[in-house]
Each structure stands twice: as C-alpha cells, then as structure tokens.
Design an enzyme around this catalytic site. Structure first.
Site, mmCIF file in Angstrom:
data_model
loop_
_atom_site.group_PDB
_atom_site.id
_atom_site.type_symbol
_atom_site.label_atom_id
_atom_site.label_comp_id
_atom_site.label_asym_id
_atom_site.label_seq_id
_atom_site.Cartn_x
_atom_site.Cartn_y
_atom_site.Cartn_z
ATOM 1 N N ASP A 114 0.900 -1.033 0.090
ATOM 2 C CA ASP A 114 -0.183 -0.106 -0.036
ATOM 3 C C ASP A 114 0.790 1.022 0.119
ATOM 4 O OD1 ASP A 114 -2.015 1.781 -0.106
ATOM 5 O OD2 ASP A 114 -3.016 0.876 1.619
HETATM 6 C C1 BGC Z 1 -4.803 3.452 -0.152
HETATM 7 C C2 BGC Z 1 -4.858 2.374 -1.387
HETATM 8 C C3 BGC Z 1 -4.478 3.368 -2.680
HETATM 9 C C4 BGC Z 1 -3.346 4.006 -2.472
HETATM 10 C C5 BGC Z 1 -3.063 4.614 -3.876
HETATM 11 C C6 BGC Z 1 -3.616 4.232 -0.074
HETATM 12 O O1 BGC Z 1 -3.547 5.222 0.610
HETATM 13 O O2 BGC Z 1 -4.838 2.986 1.166
HETATM 14 O O3 BGC Z 1 -5.973 1.780 -1.222
HETATM 15 O O4 BGC Z 1 -4.969 2.302 -3.809
HETATM 16 O O5 BGC Z 1 -3.320 4.926 -1.487
HETATM 17 O O6 BGC Z 1 -3.835 5.557 -3.899
#
Ligand code: BGC
Length: 766
Positions: free
Chosen positions: A232
């Site tokens: 993530d």
């Molecule tokens: C989120 C993800 C997301 C990623 C990219 C993170 O803060 O938890 O679900 O895909 O950011 O935007």
C-alpha cells in the site's frame, strides 16, 4: 515470455537494476530499464472508477485526475448480491483502463466490515467473506479479461482507519482464517489477481508489508498466488525485510530504498536468489501488461447507463408502509433535500473519481419530463437548521401528497483516513424529517450513505430507500426505483444495528471520541461479527443482514437435498423453487445458511454458505440449485493447521434474509477423520473421544488400571464417577506420572506413547 526467458533476462540485469525494479519511479509508474527494452507501466486507483493522475500526482487525489466513469461503490455493488453486475463493473473498468493505457487498477478492496464505524467501509463489500469473495471474484475475472491487472487489497486485517499505519492487530487464528483471510483466499484461488496489495497495519506484531507468514507461507505456498505483491502507498517499514518476506514492489517510488536492497545483497544479509525471484515475478507481471496492444474505446454515455443499472439494482428498500412506493408514473411529487440536487455519490480519499458527469435526481426527473416541486430543506455543509430552508420545505410538504425526502451523510462524515464517531444522520436532517412528518404522513426517505446509519426516526418515515453511494448516475437510478421502472432487488450486505452500542465490537473499536491511543487492537469478539453476532445472541438489529423489500413478493417451496449424508469428498446439491407470486417482474436474492449442530466446536448459530439472484416475471417459478462442498461445512482447526469437517448434523436453511428462514432440511456430515496428535501433552479426554486412540489407551493401561483404580476412574472407565472423569478429561498424559502415586512412571509413559503412535500408524495403513 516463458519463465525460462524471464530467468535469462534476470541474469542480464545488474544488481542495481534488479533492485530498481522493486519500487516505482514515482506515484504511479514503475521503472524502466531502457538498456534491455523494459518499459515503465502505470497503475491507478480503483476500485469503482479510474483515478488516473497526470505525472506529478499525489496519492489522495489532491491534484485531480482525468475524467472517468464513477460507478457505485463496493458497499452498493455488494447489496446487489449479483455476480453478473460485479462482472459488468469489472469489464467496464477494464475497458476504460485499456483506453487510458493503464496496466493495473488498484482494487477491489475486500476487507471485512468489522464495525460499521470504519470510515472506509463504503469501499468494502460486506461483513461476510463469502459475499465479498464471490462478488470480488467476478469483478477481478471480468476486469482481467480485458488484459488489465487488478490489485486485491488490503491484505490483511485492515478493518479500521484509526491509526491504520501503525496498529497491531491481534486476532485469534481461527477467526483470522474463517473471516478475515477467507475472502482473499477465495479470490486468489478463483481469479488469480495479477497483484495483491499489502495493508498498512501490523498483524501479530509484524508489519504486513514484511510478513513472511502472510505474504509467502499463506498467500503463495498455501493458496498458490502467482502474481506480485505491491505495498500500500507508504506501507513499507523495513524494505529489505519486505523483499525477504515476499513484497516485490514498493509504492510509491522515488525514494532511496533500492540502495538498501543492493547493500543488503552485497553484505550477505539478503540472498541474491531471493531478489532474483522477486524480479522474475515483477517481469512476469510486466510481460502480462504488454500482452494487449490495441487500445479499446467506449462510450461514456453507455458506461453511464451501466452505472445507472448497477445503482438501481443495488438499492435496498427498507420500509414501504402501505405500499407508498412505487410512485405513480405521471403523479406530481414534492422533492426535498439538497442531495436531490447535489448528490453524494462517492466516498472520499484515494478512490475519489473525477466523474464524467453526475446525474442528480432533479436532472433525472427533468429528463423524464416528470412533474415535481423542490425545496432544498437543509444545507449539506452544516449540521444546524437553516430556518429559511426549513420553512420552505415545511410549506411544500403541507401542500403535497407524497414527499421524497433525500437525506444522507455529508462527505465529512465518512472517508478513507478516519473512522466515524457515531452512526447518526446530521441533526438538521433529523429535525427536518420530524417537522415534515407532522404535516405529511407520506414521507419517503431516500438515503445516501456509504455505511449504515441508525434510524431512531424510522416511525416518521412511510418508506426508506437505501441508495448507498450510487455513482454518477445515482439520480436516474433513484428515479427508476421510485417510479417502479426497476423493482428494488438489493438486500443488505451488512447488518444495520439498532444502536451503536449494540454493535458486536462496540467495546473494542476505538473512535476519535473513544480513542485507543495504544496501537494494540484486539479483535476480542472473534467470529461474532455482523449477523453472526446478532443471530447467535438473538438480538434484533434494526435491519438484518440479507434483508430487503420488493414491489412484488416471492415464495419458496420444495426443498430437496441430493444426499442425506455427506463426506469430505462429496458435494451436496440443494434445490428449491422460488415463485414470484406478486404482480410485477423482479429479482430475489436467495440465501443459504448452514447451521452446524454437531457440537464439535463453538460456531455462530449459522453462516452464509451460498446465494444467488433470480430474475422472475410475475407468476413465474424457477428451481434454484446451490452446491455445497466440504469447505462450507468446515472450520479452521488451529491445532492441525487445516480445514476440518465436523461429524454430525447440519441444518440447511434457505432464507430471504439471515432472520427470515423459509425452508429447512438436515444433512449428516460424516466428518474428516483426524486422529489426536500423540505426545506427552495430549489430553486424556481427546484421546478417549477417538475410537482408535481410546482402544489403544485401554489396552495399554489395563494393567495399570488394575493397580490404581483412581486412574481408571479418570479415564472414564468406571462409569459411576462423573467428577473424576470430568477432572481427568483435561489431564495431559504426562500428569499421570504425577498423580498415579508411583503406579505409572516416566518409563511407562514412554511405552504408552510408543503404543499409541503405533496404533495410529496401523490405523492409517488401514
Ligand atoms: C490506499 C490504497 C490506494 C493507494 C493509492 C492508499 O492510501 O490505502 O487503497 O490504492 O493509497 O492511492
């Protein structure tokens, strides 16, 4: 490109180049190795619309993104219980991604809704892993059929936003397997997502971004995942530990951590072979992203219609007193509430889409040429009553026959990044409903929200239609359902509690108002999440899991089971008739729950093990077939680290909701044969409960029993002494040495263990 060719390519890469491929170039792109013709590729959020940012973007969408179709969010989609709609959404996203030259869409998010307070629940499917896993499987398969990858997220145990980047989740291993991992397992096994995204949090003390058990042992070795694990955004703590644990791609990139990988290999801390494997996987993914070369095109108008259809079929009719709905075509209607003009149709955070267009309820009514009068009623951006708007709405309601009152949660109430404090609608909206209901008895409340609200006001509403966060076409979809163009056919994919205090993990779910400033989060409620809790404890939620009304009615009959006994290798086909006995065409969500009555292990009173959605014309009957297999009967046996089918009776329940069981039958499970593990700490009770080991014990102990009747009683061998038998049940074998007053020593124990081991092995040989 074959795996042999990929290995050869890896051999041509320098150590620095290999390390460089393990993280992105920036927020959304991977790195290229131009020398060898390896190009960059791009990914974007997900999950219900593309959020493709121009170069130099950020991860929360502050700098905006290219226009895309905003489909209903996962909490809406899940309430359709419709695999084919999930596939339509996946396919449409895949096509848009192909057109935008994106290689991977960052979704779907399938974390279990442990508490309705989690700010990100709108992005997740359900409190039940079967429903979440099945719909996500259809979504992933359909999206990847467009030669674009998905990222199944957030793996694992990311069930709150409060302190999400630091919390350490402790959950008993059986609950972890049965609830929190099970949806991931289903999607990985049935759809092989190209990537899995690890979560921010820690699990059992280790960050999920560097968790060897989670990322390698379970995900790859047990489930057979063959793709790439991506972090993530910002989830990496120790990059080298991450590579060793099975985290191939760090996102976003653009930092200096690749150097740490190089250094670790040079200094012998990280085996280069481990890095090579990671790079092979990354290149495997890279070549997949190159497979489709021609661009796909689509019509935004057509995708708007897809979004409209999904939104309409996801809505849940919660109340319909005296059939106040559907509205008569051509009748004049009063519409009150700012959401009718300024819809809330998606949630905040990384999933925020820059929608091509947004169709409000008023615009939809205009497009249909419907006759309506409108009053704003309240200000979405404030919780206080605006007297002028309030009075205007009151006047309108006085002179109207029926009022559609569009209420909901403002953006600031729920979002990625933080959890809710409470489950209430804003005060000004509640006050308005109360006042309107005093002058008009036919108030139809439409709700726009990503997660449940409590409804202490429900008596004031004649009807309640849950429209969720319905995507860019939500206004048209609401109109379709209000006027009966589409029969409401969604059912709740999560329980709606009567009060916040009633929710299963109320005592152990921190909120900004009741903070837990420690990072330790204990899932103390175990398996008792959602309906598993309400139904087992016989509590009345406001609306149960799986509940939803319709403009027509459905009857269930003629249940048949393909067998009366089922073993671990067998399948059981459950068939029954569903009849649309009302006057309109419509679809019914049919649910199958299994109630384990074997008594082998403590279980929720019943669990969802099958479902389908059946479209029926008025008067039509269809026979539905659902198939069950061992896993549907099984629990996770922590001692043996495997799924185990208990022996005993199961009730098969065919239901219209978790609290509305229409047909029941029973089946005998033959169970898995699992012999107790032999060792000095094996419990007497466990050994005596199994025929093979009990017999071996009796044989081996016969002489000792003669000498020491007390021991005999502990083994339950003299039936007159329940107390001694009860005490003996939990004694480990080694304790016999302590309690036999010299009649049974360490050497006797050794002989006994050999005898038992032999008996077990003879039994296995048959
Ligand atoms: C989120 C993800 C997301 C990623 C990219 C993170 O803060 O938890 O679900 O895909 O950011 O935007």
């Amino acid at each position: 490109m074959s795996s042999h060719d990929i290995k050869q390519l890896v051999e041509q890469l320098t150590l620095e180049e290999k390390a460089s491929l393990c993280s992105g170039a920036d927020f959304w792109h991977t790195k290229a190795v131009e020398r060898l013709g390896i190009e960059e590729w791009m990914m974007a959020d997900g999950p219900h619309g593309l959020r493709q940012q121009p170069r130099g973007g950020d991860h929360l969408g502050i700098t905006g993104s290219n226009p895309a179709t905003c489909f209903p969010s996962a909490s809406a989609l899940a309430s359709s219980w419709d695999r084919s709609l999930a596939a339509q959404l996946g396919e449409a996203l895949g096509v848009e991604a192909r057109k935008a030259e994106l290689s991977v869409v960052l979704g779907p998010g399938i974390n279990i809704k442990r508490s309705p307070l989690c700010g990100r629940n709108f992005e997740y499917f359900s409190e039940d892993p079967l429903l979440a896993g099945e719909l996500a499987t259809s979504y992933v398969n359909a999206l990847q059929a467009q030669s674009v990858g998905t990222s199944l997220k957030h793996f694992a145990a990311n069930n709150q936003e409060h302190r999400r980047m630091s919390v350490n989740v402790s959950v008993d291993p059986r609950t972890l397997r049965e609830l929190y991992l099970s949806a991931f397992e289903r999607v990985v096994k049935k759809a092989q997502p190209w990537t899995v995204m690890c979560s921010y949090n820690r699990l059992y003390g280790e960050y999920c971004s560097q968790h060897p058990w989670l990322l390698t042992e379970v995900l790859r070795n047990e489930w057979g995942f063959s793709g790439v694990v991506v972090s993530d955004w910002g989830a990496v703590d120790d990059r080298v530990a991450g590579v060793a644990a099975g985290l191939e791609l760090e996102m976003p990139g653009g930092n200096d951590r690749d150097g740490l990988i190089v250094k670790a290999v040079r200094e012998g801390e990280l085996d280069e072979a481990v890095l090579n494997t990671a790079v092979e996987r990354l290149l495997g993914l890279y070549f997949k992203t190159r497979q489709a070369t021609e661009k796909l095109d689509f019509s935004p108008d057509q995708h708007h219609q897809v979004a409209r259809r999904i939104a309409a079929d996801s809505m849940v009719l919660l109340k319909n007193h005296q059939e106040v709905l559907p509205l008569e075509e051509g009748s004049e209607v009063a519409v009150i509430g700012e959401f009718a003009k300024r819809p809330r149709y998606q949630g905040g955070g990384s999933s925020h889409v820059n929608a091509y267009r947004v169709e409000s309820l008023l615009e939809a009514l205009d497009a249909e040429g419907a006759s309506y009068r409108y009053a704003q009623g309240f200000d979405i951006d404030s919780d206080s009553v605006n007297e002028q708007l309030f009075q205007q709405a009151l006047e309108l309601a006085k002179s109207a026959e029926k009022v559609v009152l569009y209420l909901g949660l403002p953006d600031r109430y729920e979002s990625e990044g933080y959890d809710r404090d409470h489950l209430n609608l804003p005060d000004n909206q509640i006050a308005l409903l109360k006042a309107l209901s005093e002058v008009n008895q036919q108030i139809i409340v439409v709700l726009a929200n990503g997660a449940p609200v409590v409804m202490p006001w429900i008596q004031q509403a004649a009807a309640v239609l849950e429209s969720h966060l319905g995507g860019q076409a939500v206004g048209a979809a609401v109109a379709d359902v209000l006027f009966g163009k589409r029969n409401p056919s969604g059912k709740l994919s999560e329980s709606y509690p009567a009060t916040l205090e009633q929710t299963p993990c109320f005592d152990h779910f921190a909120t900004p108002a009741r903070p837990n400033n420690s990072d330790h989060v204990a899932y103390a409620e175990g398996l008792m999440v959602g309906y598993r809790y309400y139904d087992t404890h016989q509590l009345e939620p406001l609306f149960p899991f799986g509940f939803g009304l319709s403009y027509t009615r459905f009857d269930y009959a003629n249940l048949s089971l393909s067998a009366s006994r089922i073993g671990p290798q067998d399948t059981l086909t459950v068939a029954f008739d569903v009849t649309n006995s009302g006057k309109r065409a419509g679809s019914e969500v049919v649910q199958l729950y299994l109630a384990d009555q074997s008594g082998e292990i403590s279980v929720p009173v019943h669990q969802l093990r099958g479902f389908d959605k059946v479209a029926l014309e008025a008067g039509e009957t269809q026979r539905v077939e659902l198939t069950l297999e061992k896993r549907d009967f099984a629990y996770f046996d922590v001692d043996h680290n495997e799924w185990r089918m208990p022996k005993g009776t199961f009730e098969v329940q065919i239901a219209a909701s978790s609290r509305d069981i229409r047909l029941t039958g029973t089946v005998e499970s033959l169970g898995d044969e699992v012999l107790p593990t032999i060792g000095r700490n094996a419990l007497v009770g466990d050994l005596m409960a199994n025929e093979v080991t009990a017999q071996a014990l009796r044989q081996a102990m016969a002489a000792t029993f003669e000498q020491n009747p007390k021991l005999k009683r502990m083994f339950g061998e003299s039936s007159d002494d329940e107390m001694m038998q009860a005490m003996g049940r939990y004694l480990p074998l080694r304790a016999l040495v302590s309690f036999s007053e010299g009649a049974f020593g360490e050497s006797d124990l050794e002989v006994l263990l050999k005898h038992l081991t032999q008996a077990v092995s003879n039994h296995h040989k048959g």
